[in-house]
Design a protein around this motif. Structure first.
Motif, short mmCIF file in Angstrom:
data_model
loop_
_atom_site.label_atom_id
_atom_site.label_comp_id
_atom_site.label_asym_id
_atom_site.label_seq_id
_atom_site.Cartn_x
_atom_site.Cartn_y
_atom_site.Cartn_z
N ILE A 1 45.64 -23.69 19.04
CA ILE A 1 44.49 -23.56 18.14
C ILE A 1 44.96 -23.38 16.70
O ILE A 1 44.50 -24.08 15.79
N LYS A 2 45.88 -22.46 16.48
CA LYS A 2 46.40 -22.24 15.12
C LYS A 2 47.14 -23.47 14.62
O LYS A 2 46.98 -23.89 13.47
N PHE A 3 47.98 -24.05 15.47
CA PHE A 3 48.78 -25.18 15.05
C PHE A 3 47.94 -26.43 14.81
O PHE A 3 48.29 -27.26 13.98
N LEU A 4 46.82 -26.56 15.53
CA LEU A 4 45.91 -27.68 15.26
C LEU A 4 45.37 -27.59 13.84
O LEU A 4 45.33 -28.57 13.11
N ARG A 5 45.00 -26.37 13.42
CA ARG A 5 44.50 -26.19 12.04
C ARG A 5 45.59 -26.55 11.04
O ARG A 5 45.33 -27.22 10.04
N LEU A 6 46.81 -26.12 11.28
CA LEU A 6 47.92 -26.45 10.37
C LEU A 6 48.18 -27.95 10.34
O LEU A 6 48.47 -28.51 9.28
N LYS A 7 48.04 -28.61 11.48
CA LYS A 7 48.20 -30.06 11.52
C LYS A 7 47.10 -30.75 10.72
O LYS A 7 47.35 -31.70 9.98
N GLN A 8 45.87 -30.25 10.82
CA GLN A 8 44.76 -30.81 10.05
C GLN A 8 45.01 -30.67 8.55
O GLN A 8 44.62 -31.54 7.76
N LEU A 9 45.66 -29.59 8.15
CA LEU A 9 45.96 -29.36 6.74
C LEU A 9 47.18 -30.17 6.27
O LEU A 9 47.46 -30.21 5.08
N GLY A 10 47.89 -30.77 7.21
CA GLY A 10 49.08 -31.57 6.85
C GLY A 10 50.28 -30.72 6.49
O GLY A 10 51.09 -31.10 5.64
N LEU A 11 50.43 -29.57 7.13
CA LEU A 11 51.51 -28.64 6.84
C LEU A 11 52.85 -29.34 6.71
O LEU A 11 53.21 -30.17 7.55
N GLY A 12 53.61 -28.99 5.65
CA GLY A 12 54.92 -29.59 5.42
C GLY A 12 56.00 -29.06 6.34
O GLY A 12 57.00 -29.72 6.57
N GLY A 13 55.82 -27.87 6.90
CA GLY A 13 56.82 -27.30 7.81
C GLY A 13 56.45 -25.89 8.20
O GLY A 13 55.62 -25.24 7.57
N VAL B 1 58.53 -22.28 9.49
CA VAL B 1 59.77 -21.57 9.73
C VAL B 1 59.40 -20.17 10.22
O VAL B 1 58.56 -19.51 9.61
N THR B 2 60.00 -19.74 11.31
CA THR B 2 59.71 -18.41 11.84
C THR B 2 60.92 -17.85 12.55
O THR B 2 61.77 -18.60 13.02
N ASP B 3 60.96 -16.53 12.64
CA ASP B 3 61.98 -15.87 13.45
C ASP B 3 61.37 -15.44 14.78
O ASP B 3 61.99 -14.74 15.56
N GLY B 4 60.16 -15.87 15.05
CA GLY B 4 59.50 -15.58 16.32
C GLY B 4 59.49 -16.80 17.21
O GLY B 4 60.17 -17.79 16.96
N SER B 5 58.70 -16.72 18.25
CA SER B 5 58.57 -17.84 19.20
C SER B 5 57.34 -18.66 18.87
O SER B 5 56.40 -18.17 18.24
N VAL B 6 57.36 -19.92 19.27
CA VAL B 6 56.19 -20.77 19.15
C VAL B 6 55.88 -21.33 20.53
O VAL B 6 56.76 -21.51 21.36
N ARG B 7 54.59 -21.55 20.79
CA ARG B 7 54.19 -22.17 22.05
C ARG B 7 53.26 -23.32 21.71
O ARG B 7 52.79 -23.44 20.59
N ASP B 8 53.01 -24.17 22.66
CA ASP B 8 52.11 -25.31 22.45
C ASP B 8 52.56 -26.13 21.23
O ASP B 8 51.78 -26.40 20.34
N THR B 9 53.82 -26.53 21.21
CA THR B 9 54.39 -27.18 20.03
C THR B 9 53.91 -28.61 19.84
O THR B 9 54.16 -29.20 18.80
N ASP B 10 53.23 -29.20 20.82
CA ASP B 10 52.77 -30.58 20.66
C ASP B 10 51.90 -30.76 19.42
O ASP B 10 51.94 -31.80 18.78
N GLU B 11 51.15 -29.75 19.06
CA GLU B 11 50.26 -29.85 17.89
C GLU B 11 51.02 -29.95 16.59
O GLU B 11 50.56 -30.55 15.64
N ILE B 12 52.19 -29.31 16.51
CA ILE B 12 52.91 -29.32 15.23
C ILE B 12 54.01 -30.36 15.17
O ILE B 12 54.61 -30.57 14.14
N LEU B 13 54.31 -31.00 16.29
CA LEU B 13 55.33 -32.06 16.27
C LEU B 13 54.63 -33.35 15.99
O LEU B 13 54.98 -34.26 15.47
#
Length: 163
Positions: free
Chosen positions: A137-149, A151-163
């Motif tokens: 859900i969060k990454f879909l919004r970032l994809k809609q905004l065209g996020l340039g990248g 970077v985190t020191d945490g974990s990510v899940r559901d990476t299909d939205e941001i790739l």
């Protein structure tokens, strides 16, 4: 003799060598420029041609303290990003904080998301390496905004939205 010719140069260098420990002590207190400005798109493109190490070294020389994520890696081989940093710091879940945090789209994390676009990189400081900073859900919004990248020191899940 060559030793005699070198003596004046060594005498001139001695004060610099004696001052070196003081200079190194000051380096530890460096915090970068007192005021900054916006990074132009042109400058961003130029900086994007440099290696990460060249950028880190250049910032250190300019007096900026080290600020990096140890062990960062792309989700895909060869993946790189460049952009202006939008920073977000996660905090542990606690009832007192949850009571004060606005919900949904007016939460601090979604406010940070809305600042993102193709020329920005969202930098999220997580609570820990195993704590997820987001999912589809969060990454879909970032994809809609065209996020340039991201970077985190945490974990990510559901990476299909941001790739």
């Amino acid at each position: 003799s060559s030793a005699g010719a070198a003596a004046p140069a060594l005498r001139r260098a001695a004060p610099l060598c004696a001052a070196a420990p003081a200079l190194l002590a000051c380096r530890g207190l460096a915090t970068g420029p007192a005021s900054g400005g916006a990074v132009s798109d042109e400058m961003l493109d130029k900086l994007g041609t440099l290696s990460t190490q060249a950028l880190v070294d250049g910032l250190w020389v300019m007096g900026w303290p080290p600020a990096m994520v140890e062990g960062a890696r792309g989700l895909k081989p060869g993946q790189k990003c460049k952009g202006r940093a939008i920073t977000l710091r996660m905090v542990p879940q606690r009832p007192d904080i949850a009571a004060d945090k606005p919900a949904g789209e007016i939460s601090p994390e979604y406010e940070a998301f809305e600042l993102c676009g193709p020329k920005e990189v969202l930098c999220i400081s997580s609570v820990g390496p195993w704590e997820s900073v987001g999912g589809d859900i969060k990454f879909l919004r970032l994809k809609q905004l065209g996020l340039g990248g991201l970077v985190t020191d945490g974990s990510v899940r559901d990476t299909d939205e941001i790739l």
